[in-house]
Structure formats: C-alpha cells, structure tokens
Write a protein that holds these residues in place. Structure first.
Motif, PDB file in Angstrom:
ATOM      1  N   HIS A 192      27.408  36.897  36.729  1.00 54.20           N
ATOM      2  CA  HIS A 192      27.816  38.015  35.858  1.00 54.20           C
ATOM      3  C   HIS A 192      27.257  39.341  36.360  1.00 54.20           C
ATOM      4  N   LEU A 193      26.043  39.310  36.918  1.00 54.61           N
ATOM      5  CA  LEU A 193      25.475  40.531  37.512  1.00 54.61           C
ATOM      6  C   LEU A 193      26.333  40.977  38.687  1.00 54.61           C
ATOM      7  N   TYR A 194      26.690  40.015  39.539  1.00 51.37           N
ATOM      8  CA  TYR A 194      27.503  40.349  40.719  1.00 51.37           C
ATOM      9  C   TYR A 194      28.847  40.927  40.291  1.00 51.37           C
ATOM     10  N   ARG A 195      29.510  40.229  39.351  1.00 57.01           N
ATOM     11  CA  ARG A 195      30.844  40.672  38.902  1.00 57.01           C
ATOM     12  C   ARG A 195      30.768  42.083  38.303  1.00 57.01           C
ATOM     13  N   THR A 196      29.778  42.288  37.424  1.00 55.66           N
ATOM     14  CA  THR A 196      29.665  43.568  36.726  1.00 55.66           C
ATOM     15  C   THR A 196      29.378  44.691  37.723  1.00 55.66           C
ATOM     16  N   GLY A 197      28.507  44.400  38.665  1.00 56.27           N
ATOM     17  CA  GLY A 197      28.170  45.407  39.679  1.00 56.27           C
ATOM     18  C   GLY A 197      29.378  45.775  40.524  1.00 56.27           C
ATOM     19  N   ARG A 198      30.109  44.783  40.970  1.00 57.20           N
ATOM     20  CA  ARG A 198      31.288  45.031  41.808  1.00 57.20           C
ATOM     21  C   ARG A 198      32.368  45.783  41.029  1.00 57.20           C
ATOM     22  N   LEU A 199      32.561  45.419  39.749  1.00 57.78           N
ATOM     23  CA  LEU A 199      33.562  46.134  38.937  1.00 57.78           C
ATOM     24  C   LEU A 199      33.143  47.598  38.784  1.00 57.78           C
ATOM     25  N   ALA A 200      31.839  47.824  38.590  1.00 55.29           N
ATOM     26  CA  ALA A 200      31.343  49.203  38.434  1.00 55.29           C
ATOM     27  C   ALA A 200      31.563  50.000  39.718  1.00 55.29           C
ATOM     28  N   GLU A 201      31.541  49.320  40.860  1.00 61.60           N
ATOM     29  CA  GLU A 201      31.797  49.993  42.151  1.00 61.60           C
ATOM     30  C   GLU A 201      33.279  50.272  42.352  1.00 61.60           C
ATOM     31  N   GLY A 202      34.132  49.722  41.474  1.00 62.43           N
ATOM     32  CA  GLY A 202      35.562  49.984  41.610  1.00 62.43           C
ATOM     33  C   GLY A 202      36.376  48.801  42.117  1.00 62.43           C
ATOM     34  N   ALA A 203      35.728  47.664  42.374  1.00 62.94           N
ATOM     35  CA  ALA A 203      36.484  46.473  42.792  1.00 62.94           C
ATOM     36  C   ALA A 203      37.307  45.971  41.601  1.00 62.94           C
TER      37      ALA A 203
END
Ligand code: GDP
Ligand code: CA
Length: 309
Positions: free
Chosen positions: A97-108
């Motif tokens: 969930h940390l990875y997903r949230t971080g990547r979404l915040a980066e625009g992925a």
C-alpha cells in the motif's frame, strides 16, 4: 488470450487453476476496483492484491487475503495511538500500500502500479484494474444509511441487510487502457465465481464493458459462486436474496443473461439446468468447489472444454 473478470478470493482461486492449464502470458485478469478504499492516507486495492498475492503463492491460506507469515507490528503501533484498526493491514501488506500510494502520488496510474507489483512477484499473467478512475461500491442499508463497501464488508462484517447497491463514479469512469481491446479480442471471456452483486457488477458498470460483452455474448462463460443456494464465503447469497428476491444458480443466470451465454453450475445443482436454460443461458454442470489447486485446475479445464465444444 483468455480474459477473466475478477473479484477477490473466488477469482483468485479460479485463476490459480487457469495458470496451470494455459500459458499465464495468455491470461488477462480484469479486476474489480469498487472495493478500493483510502485508509490512513493509503490507497488499498483489496481485489487486485488478493489476485496478485494468490497467484504469487504468497496469500495467507487461512484468510484468503493478505500475506502468509504476516506480522502486525504496525497495527499494534497504530492501536496504541488510538488509530482505526478495524481493517487489518499486516506489515508486509502495508509495503504494497505504501508503494502503490507513493507511485500514484508521483502520477503513475493504477494500471501501471498494478503491473509493477505483479512484475515484482514474477507473475506473467496480466492483472489490470477495470478502471484507473475512481469507482466506489456503496451500499444502502435497510435503515436508510449508505455506507462504503469496506464499512459494510469489514467493519459491519456484512451482517446487515442491504436495500440497494450503487457504483459511485461508474458513469464517468473510463476503462483502463487495453481493457476493452482485451475483452473484444480474447478467444474466451470467463466470469470468475466472484460475488455477482459487488465484484462482477461494478466491472460491468464501467462504460463500454457491458457493450463489448453483449457483442460477443456467445463466448462469455460464467462460473456460479452460488452452490446449492449458498455462497461458500461472504454475503453473495444474502445480497442476491435482498436485491433480487432469491439466491440460486437461476438468479445468477438471470443477472448475467444479457451478456453471457453460458453458466457453469455445480453438480449439486444439476436439477436446475432447466431453470437456468429458461433464463436464456446454457447450463454446464461440473464440480466447482475449488478445495485445492488441483480442483481449481480441473474447473479451468471444464471451462475451456465448454469453449472448445
Ligand atoms: P472477494 O472479492 O474476496 O469477496 O471475493 P469474490 O467476489 O471474488 O468471491 C466471493 C465468492 O466466491 C463467494 O460468493 C463464494 O461463494 C465464491 N467462491 C469462493 N470459492 C469458491 C469455489 O471454490 N467455487 C465456487 N464456485 N465459488 C467460490
Ligand atoms: Ca472484493
């Protein structure tokens, strides 16, 4: 290529059989995101994670969700602080969930993140969210209150009667890149034995999905999650009764009939072949209880045999 419309546990069990009988590179799972939620600021995609962890051989075999051998230090710390702990998030799972949230915040996009996570687990089947846009299943309780899916499913333990279900955001949601193409071009579309009301319906509610299924209805094969009138797990039977008046393979057939030509029903329901066919759906009788990976593979073979007939 085979496309599988997928919820969580029921779909994951079926997919774990299908990958044994078909080259995984030829399989695309189009997964429900109506269960997605944000908790502690983290984007959680329960059905995608259940499919990913199960196919990776890393799912907790007792619960059917979360990781095996999980530890709970973060949850204990959260509880000490008085944080909400009704939705259990193991330490390893939190990494996802940390990875997903971080990547979404980066625009992925969610599709990109989902593919990255699947690659990290060395999966070669494609796992695709039905949409990258916001889609949220909401349930109206009989007392009139409307709740989010995870409030109903986890916090209330799906023990409260429901009077209506809607898919917030569905009308505006765009199918994720490649979803409609995959559905249109697949040799076969399988509807996994997932909850018809809250796992499959939100997928079909995304604009374009239903139309492409209707256009190729003859090669859409569904597997009933209802066996002898009951769900093996979860609220599918109660939701069907509350919202359609009955829980049986016949009520499943009625729901899918506009866009699926065939329903695989369990051997215990063989006397209902006539009722299912009266709904305009071919009934195929097979053992559908996936006790283990061998049983899952056997069910996958039965589904492929329907298609080759
Ligand atoms: P969730 O998203 O994790 O709740 O799971 P799904 O929506 O994918 O699946 C829930 C449904 O899977 C339930 O209605 C179960 O009856 C069904 N299910 C689980 N295991 C099996 C199985 O071995 N055979 C069949 N036919 N259905 C199953
Ligand atoms: Ca689910």
């Amino acid at each position: 290529v085979i496309v599988v419309l997928s919820g969580g546990v029921g779909a994951a069990r079926f997919l774990s059989g299908l990958v044994q009988v078909v080259d995984p590179a030829e399989i695309t799972a189009v997964v429900n995101t109506g269960d997605d939620t944000v908790l502690h600021g983290l984007h959680i995609s329960p059905d995608i994670d259940t499919v990913t962890y199960t196919l990776a051989g890393a799912v907790n075999p007792v619960t059917g969700w979360g990781l095996t051998g999980e530890t709970w230090a973060a949850m204990s710390a959260l509880e000490r602080l008085g944080g909400a702990s009704w939705f259990r998030l193991g330490d390893g799972d939190l990494g996802t969930h940390l990875y997903r949230t971080g990547r979404l915040a980066e625009g992925a996009t969610l599709s990109e993140v989902t593919a990255e996570v699947a690659r990290a687990w060395n999966l070669s089947l494609r796992i695709v969210p039905v949409t990258n846009d916001r889609l949220r299943t909401r349930l109206r309780l009989v007392d009139g209150e409307e709740v989010e899916f995870q409030d109903y499913f986890v916090r209330l333990r799906h023990s409260v009667p429901v009077s209506a279900v809607r898919f917030d955001g569905a009308a505006q949601a765009r199918p994720a890149p490649g979803v409609l193409e995959a559905l249109g071009e697949a040799d076969l579309v399988v509807v996994a034995p997932s909850n018809p009301v809250v796992s499959i319906a939100p997928i079909v509610a995304v604009p374009g999905v239903r139309e492409v299924l209707e256009s190729r209805r003859e090669s859409v094969v569904a597997i009933s999650p209802i066996i002898a009138g009951a769900a093996l797990k979860g609220p599918a039977d109660r939701l069907l009764t509350e919202l359609t008046g009955a829980s049986s393979v016949t009520s499943v057939a009625r729901l899918i009939s506009p866009w699926a030509a065939t329903l695989v029903i369990d051997v215990v329901d063989k006397d209902l072949v006539g009722e299912v066919e009266a709904e305009g759906v071919h009934a195929v009788v097979a053992p559908t209880v996936m006790h283990d990976r061998d049983a899952s593979a056997e069910l996958a073979r039965a589904v492929l045999a329907v298609h080759r007939r």
